[in-house]
Design an enzyme around this catalytic site. Sequence first.
Site, PDB file in Angstrom:
ATOM      1  N   LYS A  13      -7.042  41.391  47.313  1.00  0.00           N
ATOM      2  CA  LYS A  13      -7.141  41.248  45.827  1.00  0.00           C
ATOM      3  C   LYS A  13      -7.684  42.486  45.157  1.00  0.00           C
ATOM      4  O   LYS A  13      -8.383  43.119  45.475  1.00  0.00           O
ATOM      5  CB  LYS A  13      -8.472  40.306  45.761  1.00  0.00           C
ATOM      6  CG  LYS A  13      -8.678  39.897  44.494  1.00  0.00           C
ATOM      7  CD  LYS A  13      -9.529  38.690  44.123  1.00  0.00           C
ATOM      8  CE  LYS A  13      -9.972  38.315  42.894  1.00  0.00           C
ATOM      9  NZ  LYS A  13     -10.997  39.186  42.316  1.00  0.00           N
ATOM     10  N   ASN A  38      -4.002  35.829  38.644  1.00  0.00           N
ATOM     11  CA  ASN A  38      -5.780  35.412  38.372  1.00  0.00           C
ATOM     12  C   ASN A  38      -5.873  36.416  37.174  1.00  0.00           C
ATOM     13  O   ASN A  38      -5.491  37.351  36.918  1.00  0.00           O
ATOM     14  CB  ASN A  38      -6.481  36.253  39.427  1.00  0.00           C
ATOM     15  CG  ASN A  38      -8.125  36.533  39.098  1.00  0.00           C
ATOM     16  OD1 ASN A  38      -8.697  37.390  39.084  1.00  0.00           O
ATOM     17  ND2 ASN A  38      -8.436  35.034  39.158  1.00  0.00           N
ATOM     18  N   GLY A  39      -7.135  35.823  36.305  1.00  0.00           N
ATOM     19  CA  GLY A  39      -7.688  36.162  35.131  1.00  0.00           C
ATOM     20  C   GLY A  39      -7.403  35.306  33.789  1.00  0.00           C
ATOM     21  O   GLY A  39      -6.201  35.078  33.536  1.00  0.00           O
ATOM     22  N   GLY A  69     -11.683  31.756  38.442  1.00  0.00           N
ATOM     23  CA  GLY A  69     -12.934  32.393  38.416  1.00  0.00           C
ATOM     24  C   GLY A  69     -13.847  31.452  37.434  1.00  0.00           C
ATOM     25  O   GLY A  69     -14.327  30.402  37.683  1.00  0.00           O
ATOM     26  N   ARG A  70     -14.132  32.183  36.310  1.00  0.00           N
ATOM     27  CA  ARG A  70     -15.164  31.807  35.341  1.00  0.00           C
ATOM     28  C   ARG A  70     -14.683  30.282  34.857  1.00  0.00           C
ATOM     29  O   ARG A  70     -15.686  29.759  34.423  1.00  0.00           O
ATOM     30  CB  ARG A  70     -15.255  32.815  34.244  1.00  0.00           C
ATOM     31  CG  ARG A  70     -15.821  34.070  34.601  1.00  0.00           C
ATOM     32  CD  ARG A  70     -15.608  35.180  33.690  1.00  0.00           C
ATOM     33  NE  ARG A  70     -14.042  35.553  33.832  1.00  0.00           N
ATOM     34  CZ  ARG A  70     -13.699  36.562  32.767  1.00  0.00           C
ATOM     35  NH1 ARG A  70     -14.620  37.226  31.951  1.00  0.00           N
ATOM     36  NH2 ARG A  70     -12.266  36.848  32.773  1.00  0.00           N
ATOM     37  N   CYS A 127     -13.112  45.315  42.594  1.00  0.00           N
ATOM     38  CA  CYS A 127     -14.448  45.243  41.793  1.00  0.00           C
ATOM     39  C   CYS A 127     -14.567  46.410  41.107  1.00  0.00           C
ATOM     40  O   CYS A 127     -14.289  47.625  41.552  1.00  0.00           O
ATOM     41  CB  CYS A 127     -15.598  45.157  43.112  1.00  0.00           C
ATOM     42  SG  CYS A 127     -17.079  45.050  42.380  1.00  0.00           S
TER      43      CYS A 127
END
Length: 324
Positions: free
Chosen positions: A143, A204-205, A228-229, A104
Site C-alpha cells: 500500500k 483509495n482515498g 478508510g474513514r 504512512c
Amino acid sequence: MSISIGSINIETPVFLAPMSGVTDLPFRHMVKRFGAGLVFSEMLASRPMVENARRMRKTRECFDFVEEHPLAIQIAGCEPDVVAEAARICEERGAQIIDLNFGCPVKKIVNNMGGSALMRDEPLAIRIIEDAVKAVGVPVTVKMRLGWDHDSINAPRLAEMAENVGVKMITVHGRTRNQLYTGQADWDAIREVKSRVRIPVIVNGDILTPHDASLALEKSGADGVMIGRGAYGKPWVVKQVMDHLSTGQHSPAPSGLFLRDLMLDHYDALISHYGVDVGVKISRKHIGWYIQDLRNSEFVRSKINASTVPDDVKNMIFEFFETL
Ligand SMILES: Cc1cc2nc3c(=O)[nH]c(=O)nc-3n(C[C@H](O)[C@H](O)[C@H](O)COP(=O)(O)O)c2cc1C
C-alpha cells in the site's frame, strides 16, 4: 469484477483500509459481520513484533488476528530482514495476505525510514519486498501513496518494480506524503499506476459512499476500492459498496433499535477485548461516530465521554435511543 491476489480470489474487491487505532479486532469483526470480503489489520511495526516473538511473549499485537479469515496483516518497517521475519510470524499466525506499508506519512515513522519514506528510497523498498516475498508462501501486497510530493510522483514506477519482484496487488492512496490528509485524493492519477502493471490495483482515498466508489473506479481504472474513514461509525459501508458495485443496489444504513443493538455489541466487544479501563476510552470515539448524525446526540455524547462505568454507558445509550 472479481480479482485474484495470488491464489486468493475475491469476488467483489471492496476492502476495509488499515487504520491504526480504528481497525482493531472488534471493529474488523463488526465490518465482517455485514459480509465484507477482505479487511486489513492496523499497521504492525515489524521490529517490536519480531522482538516480542523472540522473547515468546504473547502480545496482543501478535496474536489478536488468529481467528479471522480472510485477513490481510499490514507490516511497517525499513529493515528487510526484520520485515521478512515479521511476515513469517504473521503467516504462521494465520495471515492470508501480508501487506507492506509504504504510505504512512507520520513523522515518527518516516523519520525512521518507514512508511512513505520508502517511496524516496526505491532500492530499499524493493529489497524489503523481495525479502518478504521470499520469506512467506502467502501473497505479499503493497500500500503506497502517489509519491513523496508532487515533484516526485513515483507510484507508477515503484508499482512496476514491485510487480517484477513478486508483489500480487498494489493499493494507492491518491495523495502524496506531503499532502498528509489535505486536499482531495486524486483518483485520476492512479490510472497511470494501473497502466503499468498486470496485478490488481486498488484505489483509495476519500471514498465515502457507493457513488464515490463507482466514480473512483471509473476515474482510476482500478480493479477495486479501499475504504478508510468512510467506515467510521458505519461498519456496514463496505458491504453497501460491494452490493452497489455488484448489483447496482444496496440496503439502507441500519437505524433505530438495530443500530442501538449493533453499537452495544461493538461496545461489549471492545470492553472484553481491551478490558474496562482501556475499552471504555477506546469505545468513546466509536460511539461518537455512530451517533454523530442522530438528533441531539451532542449531550449524550458528552455524558458518555465523562463516564468510566460500562453499565452506565450502556444505560445512556438505551435512554438516548428511547428519545429518538
Ligand atoms: C486514523 C487513521 C489511521 C491510519 N492507519 C493506517 C495504517 O495503519 N496503515 C496504512 O497503510 N494506512 C493507514 N491510514 C491511511 C488509510 O488506510 C487510508 O489510506 C487513508 O485514510 C485514505 O483513505 P480514506 O480517505 O478512505 O480514509 C490511516 C488513516 C487514518 C485516518
